[in-house]
Design a protein around this motif. Structure first.
Motif, mmCIF file in Angstrom:
data_model
loop_
_atom_site.group_PDB
_atom_site.id
_atom_site.type_symbol
_atom_site.label_atom_id
_atom_site.label_comp_id
_atom_site.label_asym_id
_atom_site.label_seq_id
_atom_site.Cartn_x
_atom_site.Cartn_y
_atom_site.Cartn_z
ATOM 1 N N MET A 29 -14.533 -20.827 2.154
ATOM 2 C CA MET A 29 -14.374 -20.081 3.209
ATOM 3 C C MET A 29 -15.910 -19.698 3.652
ATOM 4 O O MET A 29 -17.205 -19.791 2.594
ATOM 5 N N SER A 30 -17.039 -19.684 4.827
ATOM 6 C CA SER A 30 -17.298 -18.592 4.828
ATOM 7 C C SER A 30 -17.689 -17.543 4.885
ATOM 8 O O SER A 30 -17.019 -16.560 4.427
ATOM 9 N N ALA A 31 -19.050 -16.896 5.017
ATOM 10 C CA ALA A 31 -19.457 -16.043 4.404
ATOM 11 C C ALA A 31 -18.486 -15.042 5.304
ATOM 12 O O ALA A 31 -18.266 -13.593 5.154
ATOM 13 N N GLU A 32 -18.934 -15.319 7.124
ATOM 14 C CA GLU A 32 -17.928 -14.794 7.965
ATOM 15 C C GLU A 32 -16.428 -14.098 7.278
ATOM 16 O O GLU A 32 -15.412 -12.994 7.470
ATOM 17 N N GLU A 33 -15.895 -15.330 7.033
ATOM 18 C CA GLU A 33 -14.807 -15.796 6.948
ATOM 19 C C GLU A 33 -14.263 -14.799 5.043
ATOM 20 O O GLU A 33 -13.229 -13.409 4.919
ATOM 21 N N MET A 34 -14.771 -14.798 4.489
ATOM 22 C CA MET A 34 -14.746 -13.783 3.290
ATOM 23 C C MET A 34 -15.015 -12.659 3.591
ATOM 24 O O MET A 34 -14.335 -11.292 3.325
ATOM 25 N N ALA A 35 -15.868 -11.486 4.668
ATOM 26 C CA ALA A 35 -16.581 -10.544 5.011
ATOM 27 C C ALA A 35 -14.586 -9.369 5.667
ATOM 28 O O ALA A 35 -14.776 -9.381 5.172
ATOM 29 N N MET A 36 -14.851 -10.925 6.304
ATOM 30 C CA MET A 36 -13.070 -10.698 6.686
ATOM 31 C C MET A 36 -12.178 -10.385 6.421
ATOM 32 O O MET A 36 -11.637 -9.455 6.518
ATOM 33 N N MET A 37 -11.646 -10.782 5.064
ATOM 34 C CA MET A 37 -11.028 -10.646 4.596
ATOM 35 C C MET A 37 -10.560 -9.907 4.247
ATOM 36 O O MET A 37 -10.318 -8.947 3.375
ATOM 37 N N GLN A 38 -12.401 -9.234 3.467
ATOM 38 C CA GLN A 38 -12.649 -8.102 2.400
ATOM 39 C C GLN A 38 -12.177 -6.801 3.245
ATOM 40 O O GLN A 38 -11.690 -6.329 2.468
ATOM 41 N N ALA A 39 -12.289 -6.925 4.585
ATOM 42 C CA ALA A 39 -13.063 -6.239 5.984
ATOM 43 C C ALA A 39 -10.833 -5.416 5.761
ATOM 44 O O ALA A 39 -10.848 -4.081 5.855
ATOM 45 N N PHE A 40 -10.268 -6.960 6.097
ATOM 46 C CA PHE A 40 -8.833 -6.596 6.165
ATOM 47 C C PHE A 40 -7.841 -6.046 4.813
ATOM 48 O O PHE A 40 -7.237 -5.084 5.149
ATOM 49 N N GLU A 41 -8.916 -6.326 4.175
ATOM 50 C CA GLU A 41 -7.899 -5.276 2.573
ATOM 51 C C GLU A 41 -7.945 -4.582 2.529
ATOM 52 O O GLU A 41 -7.940 -3.144 2.077
ATOM 53 N N LYS A 42 -10.039 -4.062 2.401
ATOM 54 C CA LYS A 42 -9.563 -2.493 2.597
ATOM 55 C C LYS A 42 -9.563 -1.241 3.652
ATOM 56 O O LYS A 42 -8.938 -0.863 2.970
ATOM 57 N N ALA A 43 -8.794 -2.001 4.578
ATOM 58 C CA ALA A 43 -7.878 -1.743 5.801
ATOM 59 C C ALA A 43 -6.872 -1.080 5.400
ATOM 60 O O ALA A 43 -6.106 -0.291 5.952
ATOM 61 N N GLY A 44 -6.201 -1.889 5.044
ATOM 62 C CA GLY A 44 -4.844 -2.174 4.746
ATOM 63 C C GLY A 44 -4.368 -1.384 3.276
ATOM 64 O O GLY A 44 -2.903 -1.290 2.736
ATOM 65 N N THR A 45 -4.755 -0.763 2.643
ATOM 66 C CA THR A 45 -5.119 -0.656 1.332
ATOM 67 C C THR A 45 -4.820 0.857 1.234
ATOM 68 O O THR A 45 -5.806 1.531 1.017
ATOM 69 N N PRO A 46 -3.314 1.361 0.910
ATOM 70 C CA PRO A 46 -4.029 2.272 -0.112
ATOM 71 C C PRO A 46 -4.283 3.576 -0.689
ATOM 72 O O PRO A 46 -4.651 2.788 -1.568
ATOM 73 N N GLY A 47 -4.489 4.554 -0.161
ATOM 74 C CA GLY A 47 -5.651 5.063 -0.919
ATOM 75 C C GLY A 47 -5.664 6.683 -1.539
ATOM 76 O O GLY A 47 -4.676 6.632 -1.592
ATOM 77 N N GLU A 48 -6.467 7.242 -1.949
ATOM 78 C CA GLU A 48 -6.372 9.018 -2.708
ATOM 79 C C GLU A 48 -5.572 9.896 -0.741
ATOM 80 O O GLU A 48 -5.012 10.384 -1.038
ATOM 81 N N GLN A 49 -5.523 9.957 -0.046
ATOM 82 C CA GLN A 49 -5.233 9.959 1.102
ATOM 83 C C GLN A 49 -3.486 9.670 1.068
ATOM 84 O O GLN A 49 -2.651 11.320 1.266
ATOM 85 N N HIS A 50 -3.005 8.533 0.819
ATOM 86 C CA HIS A 50 -1.907 7.977 1.231
ATOM 87 C C HIS A 50 -1.308 8.625 0.123
ATOM 88 O O HIS A 50 -0.132 9.431 0.678
ATOM 89 N N ALA A 51 -1.509 8.625 -1.225
ATOM 90 C CA ALA A 51 -1.116 9.347 -2.706
ATOM 91 C C ALA A 51 -1.180 10.418 -2.015
ATOM 92 O O ALA A 51 0.171 11.383 -2.832
ATOM 93 N N ARG A 52 -1.353 11.238 -1.440
ATOM 94 C CA ARG A 52 -1.424 13.482 -1.178
ATOM 95 C C ARG A 52 -0.490 13.311 0.043
ATOM 96 O O ARG A 52 0.954 13.889 -0.260
ATOM 97 N N LEU A 53 -0.376 12.634 0.533
ATOM 98 C CA LEU A 53 0.392 11.929 1.926
ATOM 99 C C LEU A 53 2.293 11.485 0.598
ATOM 100 O O LEU A 53 3.148 12.787 1.247
ATOM 101 N N ALA A 54 2.433 11.255 -0.001
ATOM 102 C CA ALA A 54 3.425 11.006 -0.707
ATOM 103 C C ALA A 54 3.695 12.093 -1.610
ATOM 104 O O ALA A 54 5.133 12.254 -2.499
ATOM 105 N N LYS A 55 2.782 13.255 -1.840
ATOM 106 C CA LYS A 55 3.693 14.332 -2.305
ATOM 107 C C LYS A 55 3.838 15.347 -1.961
ATOM 108 O O LYS A 55 4.635 16.403 -2.404
ATOM 109 N N MET A 56 4.248 14.575 -0.143
ATOM 110 C CA MET A 56 5.275 15.715 0.758
ATOM 111 C C MET A 56 6.559 15.440 1.022
ATOM 112 O O MET A 56 7.507 15.466 1.676
#
Length: 199
Positions: A29-56
């Motif tokens: 994988m090229s550096a660009e492909e790796m960066a793209m994969m990491q960006a999409f992973e970060k964009a799609g991973t639930p975080g603390e805001q989503h955990a806050r939503l779950a409390k509702m």
């Protein structure tokens, strides 16, 4: 016994070969492909805001007040069922009540966009065929959220802007909304008080 050892050795070979292929693919994988994969992973991973939503999530009683014009509001009672969907990424709401003697049903979704850093919500119901979409910001604690959104005014066919403020603490949430006129003046239209049902 010898046959069993041969089978085990062959399986070990396949596992090693598979790991080597995976490493080669990652290295290929090229550096660009790796960066793209990491960006999409970060964009799609639930975080603390989503955990806050779950409390509702859960079952709620809702007391509503609606101002059609200045003066006394129309009062109604309803229920809301909220649940997380899409593996903890979105809070979906099913709402039922009665409005001026007519059965009413609504559906909303709320989420947090990791890319834009903004909260979003949608609403559609049995009194319209359109959809209200809103974006917002919440305080760091998440207790207060302010939303601005728009839909089409059925009277004029023009875009109508709405402001909504939600305040939540423990098992109670209050949602207020205002219509924003062309002159920027805000007119109060709704107040909903959610109280979590006790099991």
């Amino acid at each position: 016994m010898q046959k069993k050892l041969c089978v085990m050795a062959f399986m070990a070979f396949l596992m090693c070969a598979g790991a080597a292929i995976a490493q080669e693919e990652e290295a290929a994988m090229s550096a660009e492909e790796m960066a793209m994969m990491q960006a999409f992973e970060k964009a799609g991973t639930p975080g603390e805001q989503h955990a806050r939503l779950a409390k509702m999530a859960g079952e709620w009683k809702v007391a509503g007040k609606f101002w059609m014009e200045p003066g006394d509001p129309v009062v109604s009672e309803g229920t809301s069922s909220r649940r997380m969907m899409l593996d903890g990424r979105v809070l979906a709401e099913s709402f039922t009540s009665e409005f001026m003697g007519v059965p009413f049903a609504g559906h909303g979704m709320t989420g947090y966009d990791n890319v834009t850093g903004k909260w979003w919500t949608t609403w559609n119901d049995s009194m319209s065929t359109g959809i209200l979409t809103m974006e917002g910001q919440c305080t760091e604690s998440g207790d207060v959220c302010t939303w601005i959104g728009s839909n089409i005014d059925p009277m004029t066919g023009k875009t109508m802007y709405t402001k909504m403020v939600g305040r939540s603490r423990n098992d109670r949430e209050t949602i207020e909304s205002w219509v924003i006129g062309p002159d920027g003046k805000e007119t109060r239209t709704m107040e909903l008080v959610y109280t979590r049902k006790k099991e």
